[in-house]
Design a protein around this motif. Structure first.
Motif, PDB file in Angstrom:
ATOM      1  N   LEU A 395       0.817  -1.202   0.000  1.00 24.22           N
ATOM      2  CA  LEU A 395       0.000   0.000   0.000  1.00 24.22           C
ATOM      3  C   LEU A 395       0.856   1.260   0.000  1.00 24.22           C
ATOM      4  CD1 LEU A 395      -2.868   0.946  -0.038  1.00 24.22           C
ATOM      5  CD2 LEU A 395      -2.927   0.869   2.452  1.00 24.22           C
ATOM      6  N   ALA A 396       1.958   1.231   0.700  1.00 18.98           N
ATOM      7  CA  ALA A 396       2.834   2.406   0.725  1.00 18.98           C
ATOM      8  C   ALA A 396       3.410   2.696  -0.659  1.00 18.98           C
ATOM      9  CB  ALA A 396       3.965   2.189   1.732  1.00 18.98           C
ATOM     10  N   GLU A 397       3.772   1.645  -1.392  1.00 19.67           N
ATOM     11  CA  GLU A 397       4.302   1.849  -2.736  1.00 19.67           C
ATOM     12  C   GLU A 397       3.238   2.416  -3.663  1.00 19.67           C
ATOM     13  OE1 GLU A 397       4.856  -0.653  -0.887  1.00 19.67           O
ATOM     14  OE2 GLU A 397       6.991  -1.113  -0.829  1.00 19.67           O
ATOM     15  N   ALA A 398       1.999   1.940  -3.525  1.00 21.50           N
ATOM     16  CA  ALA A 398       0.922   2.462  -4.361  1.00 21.50           C
ATOM     17  C   ALA A 398       0.680   3.945  -4.081  1.00 21.50           C
ATOM     18  CB  ALA A 398      -0.365   1.665  -4.123  1.00 21.50           C
ATOM     19  N   LYS A 399       0.719   4.332  -2.819  1.00 24.77           N
ATOM     20  CA  LYS A 399       0.559   5.738  -2.480  1.00 24.77           C
ATOM     21  C   LYS A 399       1.676   6.580  -3.110  1.00 24.77           C
ATOM     22  CE  LYS A 399      -1.595   4.974   2.059  1.00 24.77           C
ATOM     23  NZ  LYS A 399      -1.443   5.188   3.524  1.00 24.77           N
ATOM     24  N   GLY A 400       2.886   6.086  -3.007  1.00 26.56           N
ATOM     25  CA  GLY A 400       4.007   6.837  -3.587  1.00 26.56           C
ATOM     26  C   GLY A 400       3.914   6.941  -5.095  1.00 26.56           C
ATOM     27  N   ALA A 401       3.433   5.875  -5.747  1.00 25.35           N
ATOM     28  CA  ALA A 401       3.300   5.910  -7.209  1.00 25.35           C
ATOM     29  C   ALA A 401       2.290   6.968  -7.640  1.00 25.35           C
ATOM     30  CB  ALA A 401       2.876   4.540  -7.722  1.00 25.35           C
ATOM     31  N   VAL A 402       1.170   7.093  -6.910  1.00 27.97           N
ATOM     32  CA  VAL A 402       0.175   8.107  -7.238  1.00 27.97           C
ATOM     33  C   VAL A 402       0.771   9.499  -7.089  1.00 27.97           C
ATOM     34  CG1 VAL A 402      -2.075   9.045  -6.621  1.00 27.97           C
ATOM     35  CG2 VAL A 402      -1.713   6.591  -6.591  1.00 27.97           C
ATOM     36  N   GLU A 403       1.517   9.730  -6.034  1.00 31.52           N
ATOM     37  CA  GLU A 403       2.128  11.038  -5.820  1.00 31.52           C
ATOM     38  C   GLU A 403       3.119  11.372  -6.933  1.00 31.52           C
ATOM     39  OE1 GLU A 403       3.760  11.738  -2.010  1.00 31.52           O
ATOM     40  OE2 GLU A 403       2.007  11.030  -0.907  1.00 31.52           O
ATOM     41  N   LEU A 404       3.934  10.403  -7.326  1.00 25.58           N
ATOM     42  CA  LEU A 404       4.915  10.660  -8.375  1.00 25.58           C
ATOM     43  C   LEU A 404       4.244  10.983  -9.710  1.00 25.58           C
ATOM     44  CD1 LEU A 404       7.558   7.891  -7.597  1.00 25.58           C
ATOM     45  CD2 LEU A 404       7.858  10.352  -7.334  1.00 25.58           C
ATOM     46  N   LEU A 405       3.203  10.232 -10.038  1.00 19.89           N
ATOM     47  CA  LEU A 405       2.502  10.484 -11.302  1.00 19.89           C
ATOM     48  C   LEU A 405       1.832  11.850 -11.309  1.00 19.89           C
ATOM     49  CD1 LEU A 405       0.928   7.038 -12.148  1.00 19.89           C
ATOM     50  CD2 LEU A 405       2.491   8.330 -13.577  1.00 19.89           C
ATOM     51  N   LEU A 436      -1.907  18.529  -6.066  1.00 20.31           N
ATOM     52  CA  LEU A 436      -0.945  17.662  -5.395  1.00 20.31           C
ATOM     53  C   LEU A 436      -1.136  17.690  -3.882  1.00 20.31           C
ATOM     54  CD1 LEU A 436       1.471  15.792  -5.722  1.00 20.31           C
ATOM     55  CD2 LEU A 436       2.957  17.791  -5.635  1.00 20.31           C
ATOM     56  N   VAL A 437      -1.458  18.859  -3.332  1.00 21.90           N
ATOM     57  CA  VAL A 437      -1.650  18.977  -1.886  1.00 21.90           C
ATOM     58  C   VAL A 437      -2.829  18.137  -1.430  1.00 21.90           C
ATOM     59  CG1 VAL A 437      -2.144  20.576  -0.007  1.00 21.90           C
ATOM     60  CG2 VAL A 437      -0.614  21.269  -1.861  1.00 21.90           C
ATOM     61  N   SER A 552       5.227   3.826 -10.676  1.00 16.33           N
ATOM     62  CA  SER A 552       4.880   5.034 -11.412  1.00 16.33           C
ATOM     63  C   SER A 552       5.324   4.945 -12.861  1.00 16.33           C
ATOM     64  CB  SER A 552       5.527   6.256 -10.736  1.00 16.33           C
ATOM     65  OG  SER A 552       5.419   7.393 -11.551  1.00 16.33           O
ATOM     66  N   ARG A 553       6.546   4.446 -13.083  1.00 16.47           N
ATOM     67  CA  ARG A 553       7.068   4.334 -14.443  1.00 16.47           C
ATOM     68  C   ARG A 553       6.259   3.332 -15.255  1.00 16.47           C
ATOM     69  NH1 ARG A 553      11.727   2.532 -13.267  1.00 16.47           N
ATOM     70  NH2 ARG A 553      12.552   4.590 -12.713  1.00 16.47           N
ATOM     71  N   ALA A 554       5.862   2.226 -14.625  1.00 19.98           N
ATOM     72  CA  ALA A 554       5.093   1.211 -15.340  1.00 19.98           C
ATOM     73  C   ALA A 554       3.738   1.748 -15.782  1.00 19.98           C
ATOM     74  CB  ALA A 554       4.908  -0.022 -14.458  1.00 19.98           C
ATOM     75  N   VAL A 555       3.041   2.451 -14.884  1.00 13.29           N
ATOM     76  CA  VAL A 555       1.731   2.994 -15.230  1.00 13.29           C
ATOM     77  C   VAL A 555       1.860   4.068 -16.295  1.00 13.29           C
ATOM     78  CG1 VAL A 555      -0.255   4.270 -14.336  1.00 13.29           C
ATOM     79  CG2 VAL A 555       0.768   2.452 -12.977  1.00 13.29           C
ATOM     80  N   ASP A 556       2.817   4.965 -16.137  1.00 13.02           N
ATOM     81  CA  ASP A 556       2.969   6.061 -17.094  1.00 13.02           C
ATOM     82  C   ASP A 556       3.342   5.540 -18.474  1.00 13.02           C
ATOM     83  OD1 ASP A 556       2.993   8.971 -17.462  1.00 13.02           O
ATOM     84  OD2 ASP A 556       5.112   8.681 -17.917  1.00 13.02           O
ATOM     85  N   THR A 557       4.197   4.500 -18.517  1.00 11.09           N
ATOM     86  CA  THR A 557       4.604   3.944 -19.804  1.00 11.09           C
ATOM     87  C   THR A 557       3.466   3.188 -20.466  1.00 11.09           C
ATOM     88  OG1 THR A 557       6.879   3.730 -19.017  1.00 11.09           O
ATOM     89  CG2 THR A 557       6.272   2.450 -20.951  1.00 11.09           C
ATOM     90  N   ALA A 558       2.729   2.408 -19.690  1.00  8.92           N
ATOM     91  CA  ALA A 558       1.662   1.593 -20.269  1.00  8.92           C
ATOM     92  C   ALA A 558       0.519   2.439 -20.800  1.00  8.92           C
ATOM     93  CB  ALA A 558       1.137   0.616 -19.224  1.00  8.92           C
ATOM     94  N   LEU A 559       0.230   3.566 -20.161  1.00  8.51           N
ATOM     95  CA  LEU A 559      -0.890   4.400 -20.572  1.00  8.51           C
ATOM     96  C   LEU A 559      -0.463   5.587 -21.401  1.00  8.51           C
ATOM     97  CD1 LEU A 559      -2.957   4.385 -17.260  1.00  8.51           C
ATOM     98  CD2 LEU A 559      -3.162   2.889 -19.250  1.00  8.51           C
TER      99      LEU A 559
END
Length: 561
Positions: A395-405, A436-437, A552-559
């Motif tokens: 869950l922590a990684e998912a939260k960080g991925a959303v913030e980065l994107l 972002l906030v 984040s990179r995987a989601v951004d690249t795939a979409l």
């Protein structure tokens, strides 16, 4: 010699081979950002291609500029049809910067020109920042040499040097270079094992091997030429990593070696390595993240997502497209110049028919209307598993991925939404936003624990997608989970019914043509999650050890486009 220096030497040799036989090779696809490294490659290309007519084109060129059209002023002045000459009539080597921005229509027109049999080569300069942001396959498939210099340091990129006299001599003897009988069959077998579906690739590899042999003043293609061709033509096109299981189960045993008496009667082609040796060399040339690139790149073909939302045709604003025949009304705007061009060839006949010679005769069939391409904002809807199994692990990684994107969304037109499912249902923690906030505040309060109501999460995501479409955005789904559904839509713990509900929602998502990506965040691939992704029409990407940046990179690249 460092690896970067050796790669630059291969670039020098690749450009020399292209200069020897540009029309047999079709051209070059070069992936590199604008900068001094690419400038040196372009300078070397112009030096090596001396004697050829080189012209730069842009992805926005229309048919008249490429192929020629009607000279409107001269036609109306003389009363006879006068045509202009396009770029293709005055050049045999084209340089296309920003090839990743070429539309499918433009790529198709260029591909048709390359296939007509006339002497024409294309240098496609790809400036895409992401693996999925690249030139259309219809173009790259026709270009033999593929080079990626996106991470090449300038310190290891000296000026390229070419012996013009040696290039002339190689051109003269290119057609006379002998090819071993089994060379094409071996290259085709290697291409098939690498997952390359196009039959152009082995033919292009053979042409590159012949050019390499001609530069070496050799009379026949040898092992070095074959390996060089595999590196530049076949390895960059690979879509799978071959292994021993790819071999047929009933492979016959190898034949007995010929005796000394029969040595003169052997059919083996001298100087060529066995297919397995070529294949092993090709495997060593493949990038380590090949499978990840392939998996993340499938979303572009499966859905309509793009880096800045879906493209749609309009008649008022946006990126100009080529005019098309149409009718006045419904807000259509007439393209006056294109309409006059369409009417000009018919003026003598129409004046003779009507007997009126002092005016321009325009018919309804001549009307051309303006077209524009608009792009909508993109909304990435994250559907995050916050159940007990996921809360402890990812869950922590998912939260960080959303913030980065979201942090990267300000350079595009992206909005981010967040749906979390846990316990007996799902919660929309964040509607589509670019704040972002607000996102960080909502993510920090995201709890974890409980069952896995996957169907509820997918249902909430579909409702958000409909809301985003109603606001003119293009929605995409990114599902992050590590387990199978065990809570149905009513909130009851029923694994069988939960699986049926999730499958039904996945089918509905595919029916609504909502592109997406299913990321398995478990410590090991979850059984059945790949089948759900297939029903959903989305690629399945297991990332068992990914951190926030990798997700984040995987989601951004795939979409991405």
């Amino acid at each position: 010699m460092s690896g970067a220096e050796a790669r630059w030497q291969r670039v020098n040799l690749a450009l020399a081979c292209l200069a020897v036989a540009p029309f047999d090779l079709g051209g070059l696809w070069l992936r590199a950002r604008v900068g001094p490294v690419r400038d040196r490659v372009e300078k070397g290309l112009r030096t090596a291609l001396q004697g050829h007519s080189v012209r730069r084109i842009t992805p926005l060129m229309d048919d008249d500029a490429l192929f020629g059209g009607v000279d409107l002023a001269a036609t109306l002045d003389t009363g006879t049809l006068v045509r202009t000459r396009g770029v293709l009539a005055n050049a045999d080597v084209l340089i296309l910067p920003m090839a990743e921005r070429a539309s499918s229509e433009f790529a198709g027109r260029l591909a048709l020109a390359l296939d007509t049999g006339r002497d024409l080569a294309l240098i496609a300069l790809d400036e895409g920042a992401e693996p999925a942001e690249r030139a259309p396959d219809s173009l790259t498939d026709r270009l033999a040499i593929h080079l990626d210099l996106s991470d090449h340091p300038l310190s290891d990129a000296p000026e390229l040097c070419f012996d013009t006299e040696a290039l002339k001599a190689a051109r003269a003897c290119f057609d006379s270079v002998d090819v071993p009988e089994r060379a094409l069959a071996d290259l085709t077998a290697v291409a098939a094992r690498l997952g390359i579906g196009s039959l152009r690739a082995p033919l292009q590899a053979l042409a590159l091997a012949r050019a390499s042999a001609a530069l070496s003043e050799a009379k026949s293609v040898d092992e070095t030429d074959i390996m060089f061709a595999v590196e530049l033509v076949l390895a960059p096109r690979a879509t799978t990593i071959p292994d021993a299981s790819d071999e047929p189960a009933d492979t016959p045993p190898p034949p007995e070696p010929p005796s000394e008496d029969a040595a003169g009667d052997t059919d083996e082609s001298p100087g060529l390595p066995p297919v397995e040796m070529i294949l092993n060399a090709a495997k060593a040339m493949l990038p380590e993240d090949l499978l990840a690139r392939i998996a993340t790149g499938k979303a572009t073909r499966n859905g309509a997502a793009s880096g800045s939302g879906a493209k749609k045709a309009g008649n008022r604003r946006g990126r100009p497209l080529s005019p098309r025949p149409g009718r006045v009304g419904n807000g259509a705007r007439i393209d006056l110049v294109s309409t006059l061009r369409a009417a000009a060839p018919w003026q003598p006949m129409r004046r003779q028919t009507t007997g009126i010679a002092d005016r321009i005769h325009v018919r309804m069939s001549d009307i051309r209307v303006r077209r524009f391409q608009e792009t909508s904002d993109r909304a990435i809807i994250f559907v995050v598993d916050a159940s007990g199994s996921a809360a402890m692990a990812r869950l922590a990684e998912a939260k960080g991925a959303v913030e980065l994107l979201l942090a990267e969304a300000y350079s595009r037109r992206d909005h981010v939404a967040l749906v979390a499912f846990r316990g007996e249902g799902s919660d929309v923690l964040l509607p589509p936003t670019r704040s972002l906030v607000q996102t960080k505040r909502r993510l920090s309060s995201l709890p974890g624990g409980g069952g896995t109501p996957l169907a509820a999460g997918l249902k909430a995501a579909m409702e958000l997608a409909d809301l985003a479409r109603g606001k003119g955005m293009t929605p995409s789904l990114a599902l992050l989970t590590d387990g199978r559904a065990n809570v149905d839509l009513t909130g009851k713990a029923d694994r069988a019914q939960a699986a049926e509900d999730a499958t039904a929602l996945a089918t509905a998502i595919r029916t609504d043509a909502i592109p997406g990506l299913v990321i398995d965040t478990g410590l090991r691939p979850t059984r059945g999650l790949d089948a759900l992704a297939q029903v959903m029409g989305a690629p399945y990407l297991p990332l068992p050890r990914a951190d926030s940046r990798s997700l984040s990179r995987a989601v951004d690249t795939a979409l991405a486009p």
